[in-house]
Structures are given as C-alpha cells and as structure tokens.
Design a protein around this motif. Structure first.
Motif, PDB file in Angstrom:
ATOM      1  N   ALA A 149       0.654  -1.139  -0.023  1.00 60.46           N
ATOM      2  CA  ALA A 149       0.043  -0.002   0.093  1.00 60.46           C
ATOM      3  C   ALA A 149       0.783   0.963  -0.055  1.00 60.46           C
ATOM      4  CB  ALA A 149      -0.992  -0.140   1.155  1.00 60.46           C
ATOM      5  N   GLN A 150       1.855   1.183   0.716  1.00 61.49           N
ATOM      6  CA  GLN A 150       2.791   2.376   0.913  1.00 61.49           C
ATOM      7  C   GLN A 150       3.482   2.768  -0.493  1.00 61.49           C
ATOM      8  OE1 GLN A 150       3.218   4.623   3.447  1.00 61.49           O
ATOM      9  NE2 GLN A 150       4.090   5.752   1.806  1.00 61.49           N
ATOM     10  N   TRP A 151       3.927   1.618  -1.133  1.00 56.81           N
ATOM     11  CA  TRP A 151       4.517   1.435  -2.416  1.00 56.81           C
ATOM     12  C   TRP A 151       3.577   2.033  -3.347  1.00 56.81           C
ATOM     13  CZ3 TRP A 151       3.435  -2.219  -6.079  1.00 56.81           C
ATOM     14  CH2 TRP A 151       3.914  -2.191  -7.416  1.00 56.81           C
ATOM     15  N   GLN A 152       2.459   1.681  -3.578  1.00 58.60           N
ATOM     16  CA  GLN A 152       1.330   2.042  -4.462  1.00 58.60           C
ATOM     17  C   GLN A 152       1.068   3.576  -4.207  1.00 58.60           C
ATOM     18  OE1 GLN A 152      -1.729  -0.859  -3.322  1.00 58.60           O
ATOM     19  NE2 GLN A 152      -1.197  -2.075  -5.204  1.00 58.60           N
ATOM     20  N   HIS A 153       0.929   4.047  -2.837  1.00 60.70           N
ATOM     21  CA  HIS A 153       0.740   5.376  -2.614  1.00 60.70           C
ATOM     22  C   HIS A 153       2.011   6.511  -3.125  1.00 60.70           C
ATOM     23  CE1 HIS A 153       1.270   9.067  -0.110  1.00 60.70           C
ATOM     24  NE2 HIS A 153      -0.148   9.202  -0.113  1.00 60.70           N
ATOM     25  N   ASP A 154       3.043   5.795  -2.992  1.00 55.84           N
ATOM     26  CA  ASP A 154       4.486   6.842  -3.441  1.00 55.84           C
ATOM     27  C   ASP A 154       4.575   6.890  -4.920  1.00 55.84           C
ATOM     28  OD1 ASP A 154       5.033   6.654  -0.648  1.00 55.84           O
ATOM     29  OD2 ASP A 154       6.573   5.211  -0.824  1.00 55.84           O
ATOM     30  N   VAL A 155       3.955   5.924  -5.561  1.00 57.30           N
ATOM     31  CA  VAL A 155       4.160   6.107  -6.908  1.00 57.30           C
ATOM     32  C   VAL A 155       2.947   6.515  -7.642  1.00 57.30           C
ATOM     33  CG1 VAL A 155       6.135   4.086  -7.111  1.00 57.30           C
ATOM     34  CG2 VAL A 155       3.618   3.829  -7.550  1.00 57.30           C
ATOM     35  N   GLU A 156       1.873   6.673  -6.890  1.00 52.98           N
ATOM     36  CA  GLU A 156       0.710   7.081  -7.566  1.00 52.98           C
ATOM     37  C   GLU A 156       0.224   6.415  -8.443  1.00 52.98           C
ATOM     38  OE1 GLU A 156       1.318  11.277  -8.491  1.00 52.98           O
ATOM     39  OE2 GLU A 156       1.717  12.202  -6.353  1.00 52.98           O
ATOM     40  N   MET A 157       0.195   5.065  -7.838  1.00 52.22           N
ATOM     41  CA  MET A 157      -0.284   3.890  -9.057  1.00 52.22           C
ATOM     42  C   MET A 157      -1.743   4.403  -9.443  1.00 52.22           C
ATOM     43  SD  MET A 157      -0.239   0.033  -8.466  1.00 52.22           S
ATOM     44  CE  MET A 157       1.627  -0.088  -8.467  1.00 52.22           C
TER      45      MET A 157
ATOM     46  N   LEU B  36       5.098   0.067 -13.640  1.00 52.76           N
ATOM     47  CA  LEU B  36       4.424   0.232 -12.381  1.00 52.76           C
ATOM     48  C   LEU B  36       4.536   1.373 -11.756  1.00 52.76           C
ATOM     49  CD1 LEU B  36       4.128  -3.438 -11.052  1.00 52.76           C
ATOM     50  CD2 LEU B  36       2.468  -2.249 -12.441  1.00 52.76           C
ATOM     51  N   SER B  37       5.817   1.816 -11.751  1.00 56.08           N
ATOM     52  CA  SER B  37       6.243   3.013 -11.095  1.00 56.08           C
ATOM     53  C   SER B  37       5.832   4.242 -11.822  1.00 56.08           C
ATOM     54  CB  SER B  37       7.681   3.130 -10.638  1.00 56.08           C
ATOM     55  OG  SER B  37       8.232   3.153 -11.971  1.00 56.08           O
ATOM     56  N   GLY B  38       5.266   4.043 -12.993  1.00 52.85           N
ATOM     57  CA  GLY B  38       4.945   5.388 -13.780  1.00 52.85           C
ATOM     58  C   GLY B  38       6.017   5.902 -14.600  1.00 52.85           C
ATOM     59  N   ARG B  39       7.201   5.436 -14.706  1.00 56.53           N
ATOM     60  CA  ARG B  39       8.363   5.952 -15.270  1.00 56.53           C
ATOM     61  C   ARG B  39       8.310   5.544 -16.829  1.00 56.53           C
ATOM     62  NH1 ARG B  39      11.097   3.599 -10.658  1.00 56.53           N
ATOM     63  NH2 ARG B  39      12.108   2.169 -11.954  1.00 56.53           N
TER      64      ARG B  39
END
Length: 234
Positions: free
Chosen positions: A34-42, A118-121
């Motif tokens: 959940a934290q990772w998804q929030h950080d990368v604004e998935m 997945l990170s949006g890069r």
C-alpha cells in the motif's frame, strides 16, 4: 511446454513485483504494498491489475498469503538472478518454435520493464510499441499456428458471404467494417482472399482506438487495397 512457460513467467512476475515494491527478502506485507502504491501514485487500472496478479500467484502456489503479508512458497520457482537464468534458458529452448516465439518476446519485454511501468516511469504502450513500431506485437496476431487458423477461418466465412451476395445480386457493392483491426493480422488474410472480388467491395473500413494503428494500415495495406478506408473507433 505451455505449463513450463507459465511456471517460469509466474516466477519472474513474482520476482519483479518484489523488486518493484522494494523489499529485499521473500516476504512483503500488505502495508508495504500500500505504501509503495501511494508513493508511485499508481493509477486505478494498475491497482486492479496488482490485486489480480497477487491472486494468480497465490492460486498457483507461488505465494502464500499469511494474514497481512505474502511469502514466497517453498519450491515454487527460483528467485533473484536464478529466475532470470531459468527464463533465459526457457526462451532459448523455444526460440525457433512458431507457436511460442512471439508470446515469449512480448512477455520478455513487458516483464523486464514491469518495475518501470508500475512506477509510472515508462508507459506500457511504449514497451509494447517502441517508437510506434508494431513489430513486437504483430507476431501475436499472425504467422503463428493459432492466429493463422482463425484468420483463415474468418476470411473463408467472409469470402463465402461475398460469393453468396454476388450470386443473388451480381452488381452488389459491399461495405465491410473491421472493429479493432490493430496490427492488421486478420486484415492481411482477408485482403488476400478478397482480391478476386475487389469489384464487389465498396469500402473496407479499418478501425481502432489509436491513430497509430491507422497510420500503420495506410503504409502497410493502403497501396495495394484500393477500397480501404480508415476511422478511429469510438
């Protein structure tokens, strides 16, 4: 052999999810996800994809769901560098097999780029269509046994319909709409079979959701198919 491909690709998927989330071991918690998804604004689409991927990994025995965490299942594929070695060996063994080669190439490209996607890069479409090229994906839709069988079956049905219409109305002029023509795997088979009946075709409308596919069709088929038209499909 398909079971082997599925098993190795699921092991790679699990490894790439671990890398994406940023955990160093073989266990990741729901909180870390959940934290990772929030950080990368998935994006929401990827959230659904993530839930389904975890479900598939659990149902196939590659992950074990333990309360608020997921753990690598014992004996369910390699991890780290070993999983990539196994993936490379699987690809090499099947490189000349027309049934699997195109699928393996698409899998390889997308799995390797998964953390960046997945990170949006990186956009997934930029991986599937590098520099707007259809080369990577077009092998999924033609020049393999499964696609060629169904493309031929569809073309045969269409030709039978055209012949039947001509039998009832010799001067019939037909308008054909292909929805989601994409890279033109099916279209190519149809155009070849329609050559003797070109005088009976008023138009063949090649449609898809992206202008890139229409541009590809103009360059690939336009010069040889005089009745071809193009339209964005809404």
């Amino acid at each position: 052999m398909k079971d082997k491909i599925d098993g190795v690709s699921l092991a790679v998927l699990r490894e790439q999810l671990r890398v994406s989330i940023g955990v160093s071991g073989t266990r990741f918690t729901r909180a870390a996800i959940a934290q990772w998804q929030h950080d990368v604004e998935m994006p929401p689409t990827y959230l659904r994809w993530m839930d389904e991927s975890l479900r598939i990994l659990v149902s196939n025995g590659f992950l074990v769901e333990t309360g608020e965490a997921y753990e690598f299942a014992e004996g369910a594929g390699q991890s780290g560098e070993a999983v990539w070695r196994e993936w490379g060996a699987t690809k090499a063994a099947l490189r000349s097999n027309p049934e699997f080669d195109a699928q393996l190439e698409v899998l390889d490209a997308t799995l390797r780029a998964l953390p960046e996607i997945l990170s949006g890069r990186v956009l997934a479409t930029d991986v599937l269509f590098p520099e707007s090229s259809m080369t990577l994906v077009q092998g999924l839709y033609r020049d393999n046994p499964t696609a060629d069988y169904f493309n031929s079956a569809l073309a045969s049905m269409l030709v039978a319909y055209v012949k039947a219409r001509r039998g009832h109305h010799a001067d019939a002029r037909l308008r054909i709409l292909e929805i989601g023509a994409g890279t033109g795997g099916t279209s190519a088979a149809v155009f070849e079979r329609l050559k003797p009946y070109a005088s009976s075709i008023e138009s063949y409308c090649y449609t898809d959701v992206s202008p890139a596919f229409l541009s590809h069709a103009r360059k690939t088929f336009g010069p040889d198919v005089p009745y071809l038209t193009y339209q964005i499909f809404d």
